[in-house]
Write a protein that holds these residues in place. Sequence first.
Motif, PDB file in Angstrom:
ATOM      1  N   UNK A  50       2.064  -5.878  -3.346  1.00  0.00           N
ATOM      2  CA  UNK A  50       1.333  -5.875  -2.076  1.00  0.00           C
ATOM      3  C   UNK A  50       1.529  -7.186  -1.312  1.00  0.00           C
ATOM      4  N   UNK A  51       1.640  -8.300  -2.035  1.00  0.00           N
ATOM      5  CA  UNK A  51       1.807  -9.598  -1.366  1.00  0.00           C
ATOM      6  C   UNK A  51       3.117  -9.685  -0.592  1.00  0.00           C
ATOM      7  N   UNK A  52       4.115  -8.954  -1.071  1.00  0.00           N
ATOM      8  CA  UNK A  52       5.439  -9.057  -0.449  1.00  0.00           C
ATOM      9  C   UNK A  52       5.651  -8.003   0.638  1.00  0.00           C
ATOM     10  N   UNK A  53       4.639  -7.173   0.837  1.00  0.00           N
ATOM     11  CA  UNK A  53       4.725  -6.118   1.841  1.00  0.00           C
ATOM     12  C   UNK A  53       4.585  -6.760   3.224  1.00  0.00           C
ATOM     13  N   UNK A  54       5.519  -6.458   4.118  1.00  0.00           N
ATOM     14  CA  UNK A  54       5.441  -7.083   5.450  1.00  0.00           C
ATOM     15  C   UNK A  54       5.408  -6.032   6.563  1.00  0.00           C
ATOM     16  N   UNK A  55       4.835  -6.421   7.691  1.00  0.00           N
ATOM     17  CA  UNK A  55       4.842  -5.656   8.946  1.00  0.00           C
ATOM     18  C   UNK A  55       4.098  -4.326   8.867  1.00  0.00           C
ATOM     19  N   UNK A  56       3.164  -4.182   7.921  1.00  0.00           N
ATOM     20  CA  UNK A  56       2.458  -2.905   7.806  1.00  0.00           C
ATOM     21  C   UNK A  56       1.732  -2.557   9.108  1.00  0.00           C
ATOM     22  N   UNK A  57       1.056  -3.553   9.704  1.00  0.00           N
ATOM     23  CA  UNK A  57       0.311  -3.289  10.946  1.00  0.00           C
ATOM     24  C   UNK A  57       1.254  -2.866  12.070  1.00  0.00           C
ATOM     25  N   UNK A  58       2.395  -3.519  12.145  1.00  0.00           N
ATOM     26  CA  UNK A  58       3.360  -3.184  13.197  1.00  0.00           C
ATOM     27  C   UNK A  58       3.850  -1.748  13.046  1.00  0.00           C
ATOM     28  N   UNK A  59       4.155  -1.354  11.793  1.00  0.00           N
ATOM     29  CA  UNK A  59       4.613   0.021  11.578  1.00  0.00           C
ATOM     30  C   UNK A  59       3.499   1.001  11.942  1.00  0.00           C
ATOM     31  N   UNK A  60       2.251   0.646  11.590  1.00  0.00           N
ATOM     32  CA  UNK A  60       1.141   1.574  11.868  1.00  0.00           C
ATOM     33  C   UNK A  60       0.939   1.758  13.374  1.00  0.00           C
ATOM     34  N   UNK A  61       1.354   0.769  14.153  1.00  0.00           N
ATOM     35  CA  UNK A  61       1.177   0.863  15.609  1.00  0.00           C
ATOM     36  C   UNK A  61       2.252   1.746  16.261  1.00  0.00           C
ATOM     37  N   UNK A  62       3.298   2.135  15.487  1.00  0.00           N
ATOM     38  CA  UNK A  62       4.355   2.999  16.056  1.00  0.00           C
ATOM     39  C   UNK A  62       3.940   4.461  15.953  1.00  0.00           C
ATOM     40  N   UNK A  63       4.422   5.307  16.862  1.00  0.00           N
ATOM     41  CA  UNK A  63       4.096   6.739  16.802  1.00  0.00           C
ATOM     42  C   UNK A  63       4.935   7.456  15.742  1.00  0.00           C
TER      43      UNK A  63
END
Lengths: 279, 480
Positions: free
Chosen positions: A136-149
């Motif tokens: 989980x610590x190495x996971x990046x850009x989750x919020x950015x991906x969630x903002x895409x349709x």
Amino acid sequence: MFPIVHARQLSDSVFELGVQAPAIAAKAKAGQFLMLRIAEGGERIPLTFSDWSAKEGWIRFIFMRVGKTTHHLSHLCVGDSLADVVGPLGVPTHVEGIGRAVVVGGGVGAAVAYPVARAMCDAGAEVTVIVGARNADLLILEDEFRALPLKELIITTDDGSAGRKDLVTAPLKELCEARAVDHAMAIGPVIMMKFCAATTREFGVPTVVSLNPIMVDGTGMCGACRCTVGGETKFGCVDGPDFDGHQVDFEELMNRQRVYNDLEREADADYSRKCSCHQ
Amino acid sequence: MPPVDETAADRPRRKPSRAPRTPMPERSAIERARDFDEVTLGYTEEMARAEAERCLQCKVPTCIEGCPVNIDIKSFIGHMIEGDYTNAVSVLKERNALPAVCGRVCPQEEQCESRCVLAKKGESVAIGRLERWLGDFDLTCELEHRCIPQVGPDSGKRVAIVGSGPAGLACAGELRRFGHAVTIFESLHATGGVLTYGIPEFRLPKHIVQAEVGLLEEMGVEIRCDMVIGATYTLDELMTAEGYDAVFVGNGAGLPVFMNIPGENLNGVYSANEFLTRVNLMRAYEFPKADTPVMRGRKVAVVGGGNVAMDSARTAKRLGAEEVFLVYRRTADEMPARKEEVHHAREEGVEFKMLCSPEAILGSDGWVTGMTATRMELGEPDASGRRAPVCVMDSEFVIDCDTVIMAIGTRANPLLTQTTPDLEVSNRGYVVVDENGATSKPGVFAGGDIVTGSATVILAMGAGKRAARSIDEWLAGAAG
């Protein structure tokens, strides 16, 4: 000089920097890369765009701290600057008219998967994204991906500390089995791209991979980035970085990526000795 | 006929000189093969004067027509004989903006010096060495005393130049004399093109290149590095959004050629371009002080017989190789490299394996361990007029090596031409131009290796200068 206008740490060893480079920002497209050199005496390294704004004139890139140059980069802040930034280089990722797509981003490869997925969404594709990380610590850009349709965002980690406890190839295989995708794109460590391509091959799903060979100039001049695709030698910088994943000789690429491992360790150790300001 | 300096023409004809050609002082092979400092040391003033004295000051000098940029050789040597170095430099710079560079890397023995009257019965005047001495003399002067060619009155026109190599630099200098504003767009972080990334420090010190480029900047040439035309801007954008009235394309033939033999992608195989770029442009020989690494092979095989092959072999030697082999499929007589470079390479211990054609590169665990080659013999002359090498049956043998450097030529870089659809290119990707350097696209001119394929520094400079005159005429026409 290219002033740094954005800097953030995404995980223990992954960082994002943004620089003011209006001419490059005006042209950048998903899948393309830049060459940078921090200062006189520095090496030239290729990094793929993670984001850009033509309007505001900046470009961003994400990198993992692995050697001397990325170590040095990770210490830079807003207000510092880079001596050289060149781009946009390479052929943009093909995003038009691809129907149902799955974009796989492994590790720091998620940084490239993000603008690719965004461009595919903009082009009207139905996009599923699989983001994989060791934990989980190495996971990046989750919020950015969630903002895409997106149709769906699937997260996998090796240890199950976020999303599914799986490798990215598990959900990829399920999507292929369900005949839910017409096109796949994989960006990440070579070994991951190799197994993604192997997974989609048996289902006949066209699969593009974004290669990250060693480069010196990034404009076709040196041939350091040559790789074998479909039995032919191609230059990663001008013919790629995207290639047909079912045609790439991944073993050769992995071999070529380790040419300077020993020398790079030496350079990084040398840098770490000299730079004690961040310890 | 090139203009002849009046005072030089009036000088009394000199008696044929019996003095031998003044030798070039150089460092011993043992000493120089261990570092990257310059091999040849250059004439002292006394040597330069003595060598200039050998010139007959012919009434009808034939040397000038041997020079691709028609330097008034008789006149500059005439000034040297009189000790008037300032005027000698200014005659030189009338025709050549980079004398310290050309004095070092031009193949004078095939050009001006081959036409020297003295060459018929003995040794020609060492025109190249005199040019170098004058170029260096100018660079050692304080800036205000340096010869900076007169810039023409502002024409109000702007010209973009793609590439800061020999063609682009020569074109830029000439356009400034005509009074046009000039911007050079360079893709790398440093100027000079092949002078910087290709030719090694020990043959052409980079501070010399930078100093001569600096004089062009003094003439008002603007240089923008990190600009890839075909990527950052297209050629069309230079002429529209960026508002340039004309463009000169001098981006060189930068793509390395490989042999397409098995094993070429093993670790330890370099293109000469990559090997030399790492060492020259990125200064990998200073690693880890400089960040860019280069593999220091123990046994290095260089494939090719041109100047780039010699540069690669001599560079490998300086990086500490125990053995360096030069593998060439013809004999030393057919080598396109300059005699002087071949001589220096041999002196430094490069072993010549002539009449050998590589068949495959051998590897173990992904790294080079050797190379198989076939012995050749010379047959009938081919299209180039050289006797064609023919395989000797069952003559395959193994060369033990851990590094292979391919120095077999380059081809056209497609970045600019691919993004400029209306620019006519040959089937090999080179830009097609007429005798004035004009391309199929109005206002766009080209010269140097992107037109001719790999050639020499001075031929590229000549093409850049010719194109500058065409651009000047075109701009005058376009204004009317």
